[in-house]
Write an enzyme that holds these catalytic residues in place. Structure first.
Site, PDB file in Angstrom:
ATOM      1  N   TRP A 359      10.597   1.678   3.646  1.00 27.04           N
ATOM      2  CA  TRP A 359      11.246   1.764   2.212  1.00 27.04           C
ATOM      3  C   TRP A 359      11.604   3.080   1.858  1.00 27.04           C
ATOM      4  O   TRP A 359      12.317   3.484   0.822  1.00 27.04           O
ATOM      5  CB  TRP A 359      10.178   0.978   1.330  1.00 27.04           C
ATOM      6  CG  TRP A 359       8.830   1.737   1.071  1.00 27.04           C
ATOM      7  CD1 TRP A 359       7.791   2.100   1.883  1.00 27.04           C
ATOM      8  CD2 TRP A 359       8.604   2.584  -0.170  1.00 27.04           C
ATOM      9  NE1 TRP A 359       6.917   2.728   1.254  1.00 27.04           N
ATOM     10  CE2 TRP A 359       7.313   3.265   0.063  1.00 27.04           C
ATOM     11  CE3 TRP A 359       9.424   2.843  -1.303  1.00 27.04           C
ATOM     12  CZ2 TRP A 359       6.837   3.972  -0.836  1.00 27.04           C
ATOM     13  CZ3 TRP A 359       8.690   3.771  -2.264  1.00 27.04           C
ATOM     14  CH2 TRP A 359       7.456   4.230  -1.983  1.00 27.04           C
ATOM     15  N   ASP A 360      11.106   4.224   2.695  1.00 22.04           N
ATOM     16  CA  ASP A 360      11.612   5.442   2.545  1.00 22.04           C
ATOM     17  C   ASP A 360      12.983   5.576   2.422  1.00 22.04           C
ATOM     18  O   ASP A 360      13.468   6.316   1.523  1.00 22.04           O
ATOM     19  CB  ASP A 360      10.926   6.356   3.921  1.00 22.04           C
ATOM     20  CG  ASP A 360       9.702   6.084   3.966  1.00 22.04           C
ATOM     21  OD1 ASP A 360       9.019   5.123   3.692  1.00 22.04           O
ATOM     22  OD2 ASP A 360       9.123   6.704   5.025  1.00 22.04           O
ATOM     23  N   GLU A 490      -1.811   3.814  -0.792  1.00 23.81           N
ATOM     24  CA  GLU A 490      -2.257   2.996   0.153  1.00 23.81           C
ATOM     25  C   GLU A 490      -3.963   3.138   0.263  1.00 23.81           C
ATOM     26  O   GLU A 490      -4.754   2.537   0.877  1.00 23.81           O
ATOM     27  CB  GLU A 490      -1.915   3.134   1.572  1.00 23.81           C
ATOM     28  CG  GLU A 490      -0.470   2.792   1.704  1.00 23.81           C
ATOM     29  CD  GLU A 490       0.288   2.974   2.833  1.00 23.81           C
ATOM     30  OE1 GLU A 490       1.104   2.623   3.275  1.00 23.81           O
ATOM     31  OE2 GLU A 490      -0.023   4.104   3.755  1.00 23.81           O
ATOM     32  N   LYS A 602      -3.266   8.577  -2.726  1.00 24.70           N
ATOM     33  CA  LYS A 602      -2.665   9.054  -1.567  1.00 24.70           C
ATOM     34  C   LYS A 602      -1.273   9.722  -1.987  1.00 24.70           C
ATOM     35  O   LYS A 602      -0.648  10.642  -1.505  1.00 24.70           O
ATOM     36  CB  LYS A 602      -2.387   8.157  -0.386  1.00 24.70           C
ATOM     37  CG  LYS A 602      -1.836   8.468   0.969  1.00 24.70           C
ATOM     38  CD  LYS A 602      -1.616   7.367   1.727  1.00 24.70           C
ATOM     39  CE  LYS A 602      -1.095   7.601   2.995  1.00 24.70           C
ATOM     40  NZ  LYS A 602      -0.719   6.585   3.752  1.00 24.70           N
ATOM     41  N   GLN A 603      -0.350   8.784  -2.782  1.00 25.10           N
ATOM     42  CA  GLN A 603       0.703   9.181  -3.281  1.00 25.10           C
ATOM     43  C   GLN A 603       0.956   8.574  -4.660  1.00 25.10           C
ATOM     44  O   GLN A 603       0.294   7.620  -5.068  1.00 25.10           O
ATOM     45  CB  GLN A 603       1.978   8.686  -2.402  1.00 25.10           C
ATOM     46  CG  GLN A 603       2.256   7.572  -2.210  1.00 25.10           C
ATOM     47  CD  GLN A 603       3.412   7.215  -1.360  1.00 25.10           C
ATOM     48  OE1 GLN A 603       3.499   7.083  -0.155  1.00 25.10           O
ATOM     49  NE2 GLN A 603       4.584   7.054  -1.927  1.00 25.10           N
TER      50      GLN A 603
END
Length: 768
Positions: A359-360, A490, A602-603
């Site tokens: 999906w990046d 995640e 994580k993000q």
């Protein structure tokens, strides 16, 4: 081990001094690519030290059988491996009977590597004393041609410094390679032919299972002090490799030069039975042009790329080197010429992650390619997903979804899901939303609506159908909820009502319904074709709208923020700054169980939603959410710092924005995550570009107008970039003195700067 060993330079990546501990890191950092193939910066000559060999061909992969402890319905059958391809760069060298091997030399002095990003070549030089006391100077230049993208070229020179030498030089092709990350030590390649013709050689092979046919080829020429050597050529051949050995005596200070051309012809681009013929044709072209002409063409091709995509920074060499490295690697990985290809997270620099598409691409890479290339490049990225729609429908069917619901894969090569961690494969379904958002983003930026009736509407319908079936109505809440998902963060798996995923689902259903209405009125022929094909009714579309309007979003009245997921406030909310530094990074120090129970992010998750849909929320809401979530974010995803940099800049927190920018731009150069030897983080590099253009430059498209809100870090004197907006090139220069704009072409253009209209006239510099 010092990971900050790269010399700061505005246009080059430079390493000085030979350190065997750094060889594998440098093999990643100095990688080359040309969109069609790539090569880690492995030594051409034999090296007995630790090395990670890597040669890669775009679109060629192997379906390595999934390795899991126990099977679950819907698991993919395989994990697609980015394939280590037959090695074309290899050159064995011995002098007075002693093999050249930097790991065995008595001394290696003046070792230097340079990756020249402006011109697209890699050079390595050193002076070595061999175990037999012969001292030699070596210089090697290598590049992968952008013009002849099946060809790479090497110029390898040797000069004995303290006496003459009998030299044996053996350029060869090696098909006996394997992947470092094989699950079962399967044989990935089958060699079907090894041939040699005069100074050319060929290894024909095909991948097991997928049966991609590849011809690896080479041609070599030897010179002493510029005079070509034709005699003394002996063949070398076995079941997996083929080469030629030149034997020549050279005097002290004479220079021996080997020119080697090599590369791949693939049945993706040529008839399968004519690969050697195609290889001969491209070798004819390369050898006719010659090394120096090909190199000059390479410099001109890269100059053209930089003309549009460069970001120039004055006053901060490390920041300048960082952004150019990121832009260089993005262009090495994908040039937009082939809609069958996409942008893998490691590009051509390593094997990790497998697959070529995440999906990046839609979330991070599309803006870079839209703004620095012609819009056909972005169209190709969207067409890639349309071509995989049927596979996305099949992926959803495996999980029990019906009626044309589409779930795009987390990781793929051909549209099939090939990621096998269940909490990601089945639950990190937000990827569907990124693809729909990319369709919206393409139309918003280019003004070209034609993709939606031609292809995009079908994609949006499949995605909307998936979301409608994935939610369920909660009698308790009297709203629609989404259970058992994983967001971009995640470090929270299998949670209920991840805010970001719920918000994407709501938006996707509303956006699909809105486009359905537009297409039905403005494109009646497409409308009839689509409705007939997918059996869509207005009743189903109304149902999407009703569900979207009644989605549940977890919210904290106490903190006045949307919650990442239902249970976030049940966690022990210890901020990152209060963690002992010895505990970081937590993904390398903690058990997975402990990570999942922690508040650490994580993000960006909620903040990722605020990035996509910033016009849905006020500045005050952004500030509140940023201040709540940033203290818990560990940024252990390469995709995280860029979003925080953009949002910190929007909030006027330039020191924080700059710190995040430096982290994203030098993630690999300074090896923040201590893993660069596995390959580079290609897709997150587009986030670095966004950090400057959308963060510091404040570039947005609103109401069909290009908007800027320029800011500058105090560490910089100025920065400048170009945007290709609807076939008009706008140049923005921001300095400590102010901001200036120019527009190329012959049409005037109105933009907005700090909320006020500004008229740009061709050929004039306008100050804001």
């Amino acid at each position: 081990m010092n990971q900050e060993y790269i010399t700061a330079h505005p246009w080059s990546i430079i390493e000085e001094g030979f350190d065997q501990e750094l060889v594998q890191s440098s093999e990643s950092l100095f990688s080359l690519g040309n969109g069609a193939m790539g090569q880690r910066a492995n030594f051409e000559e034999h090296y007995s030290g630790e090395t990670f060999q890597g040669s890669y061909i775009a679109g060629v992969y192997y379906p390595d059988k999934t390795r899991v402890g126990w099977w679950k319905n819907g698991y993919p059958e395989y994990f697609a491996k980015v394939l280590n391809a037959p090695n074309w760069i290899a050159i064995d060298i011995s002098l007075n009977g002693q093999p050249l091997d930097l790991a065995q030399c008595k001394k290696v002095d003046h070792f230097r590597r340079e990756l020249n990003m402006r011109e697209g070549w890699y050079k390595r030089s050193f002076v070595a004393i061999l175990p037999n006391d012969l001292e030699i100077a070596v210089e090697v230049t290598r590049f992968l041609s952008l013009d002849l993208d099946e060809v790479g070229a090497i110029q390898y020179t040797i000069q004995p410094l303290n006496g003459g030498a009998d030299v044996m030089v053996t350029p060869y092709l090696d098909g006996g390679i394997k992947n470092r990350d094989s699950n079962w030590d399967d044989k990935f390649w089958n060699i079907t032919g090894v041939t040699s013709e005069e100074n050319r050689a060929f290894v024909e092979s095909h991948t097991m299972k997928t049966h991609f046919k590849v011809c690896t080829f080479m041609q070599s020429e030897l010179y002493v002090d510029g005079v070509k050597v034709d005699e003394n050529l002996a063949g070398k051949k076995d079941e997996t490799s083929v080469g030629h050995t030149y034997s020549v005596s050279i005097k002290k200070d004479e220079t021996l030069t080997l020119i080697k051309y090599g590369g791949y012809t693939v049945d993706r681009n040529h008839p399968a039975d004519q690969l050697q013929e195609a290889a001969n044709k491209v070798l004819d072209q390369a050898s006719k042009l010659g090394f120096e002409t090909l190199l000059q063409m390479q410099k001109e091709a890269w100059a053209q790329i930089w003309e549009m995509s460069d970001i120039a920074i004055e006053g901060d060499v490390k920041a300048q080197q960082g952004i150019r490295f990121n832009i260089f690697q993005l262009n090495q990985t994908y040039l937009g010429r082939d809609s069958r290809l996409n942008i893998g997270p490691k590009g051509f620099t390593g094997e990790k992650y497998g697959g070529s598409t995440y999906w990046d691409t839609e979330a991070y890479c599309l803006p870079f390619y839209m703004a620095t290339k012609n819009q056909e490049v972005a169209w190709n990225l969207l067409e890639y997903r349309y071509n995989h729609l049927q596979k996305a429908i099949e992926n959803a069917e495996k999980l029990g979804f019906k009626n044309g619901a589409a779930l795009y894969p987390m990781v793929t090569m051909n549209g099939e899901e090939c990621h096998n961690e269940w909490e990601i494969t089945f639950e990190e379904i937000h990827r569907n939303g990124a693809i729909a958002f990319a369709i919206y983003n393409y139309h918003r930026f280019t003004g070209d609506y034609s993709y939606i009736p031609k292809m995009g509407m079908e994609v949006l319908i499949g995605i909307a159908r998936f979301w409608r079936q994935r939610v369920n109505f909660s009698e308790e809440k009297q709203q629609y909820v989404m259970l058992g998902v994983t967001g971009p963060n995640e470090y929270e798996n299998n949670v209920n009502n991840n805010w970001y995923t719920n918000y994407l689902a709501k938006w996707c259903m509303e956006y699909a319904a809105e486009q359905f209405q537009i297409v039905s009125k403005a494109y009646p022929e497409d409308y009839q074709r689509i409705v007939s094909k997918v059996k869509l009714t207005s009743t189903e579309v109304e149902d999407w709208k009703q569900v979207a309007g009644n989605m549940y979003f977890p919210f904290s009245e106490k903190h006045q923020v949307f919650l990442q997921q239902d249970g976030f406030l049940d966690k022990e909310l210890v901020r990152v700054q209060d963690l002992d530094k010895s505990e970081r990074p937590i993904n390398q120090k903690w058990s997975w169980d402990r990570i999942l129970r922690s508040p650490y992010i994580k993000q960006a998750d909620v903040l990722q939603g605020f990035y996509f849909f910033e016009d849905h929320f006020s500045q005050e809401e952004l500030e509140r959410h940023f201040d709540f979530y940033e203290p818990f974010t560990v940024h252990e995803s390469s995709l995280s710092p860029c979003v925080h940099s953009i949002q910190a800049a929007k909030l006027g927190r330039m020191e924080q924005a700059y710190t995040f920018y430096l982290r994203t731009s030098r993630l690999d150069l300074d090896d923040y995550n201590k893993e660069v030897e596995e390959g580079l983080h290609i897709t997150s590099m587009a986030g670095t570009w966004m950090s400057i253009v959308e963060g510091f430059g404040g570039m947005r498209v609103m109401d069909n107008v290009l908007n800027f809100t320029p800011r500058i870090p105090e560490q910089w004197e100025s920065y400048a970039f170009k945007i290709n907006f609807r076939d008009q090139i706008v140049t923005m220069t921001v300095s400590t003195q102010g901001t200036a704009f120019t527009v190329s072409g012959d049409k005037a253009m109105t933009i907005q700067v700090d909320g006020k209209p500004l008229q740009l006239m061709p050929g004039e510099t306008v100050h804001a």
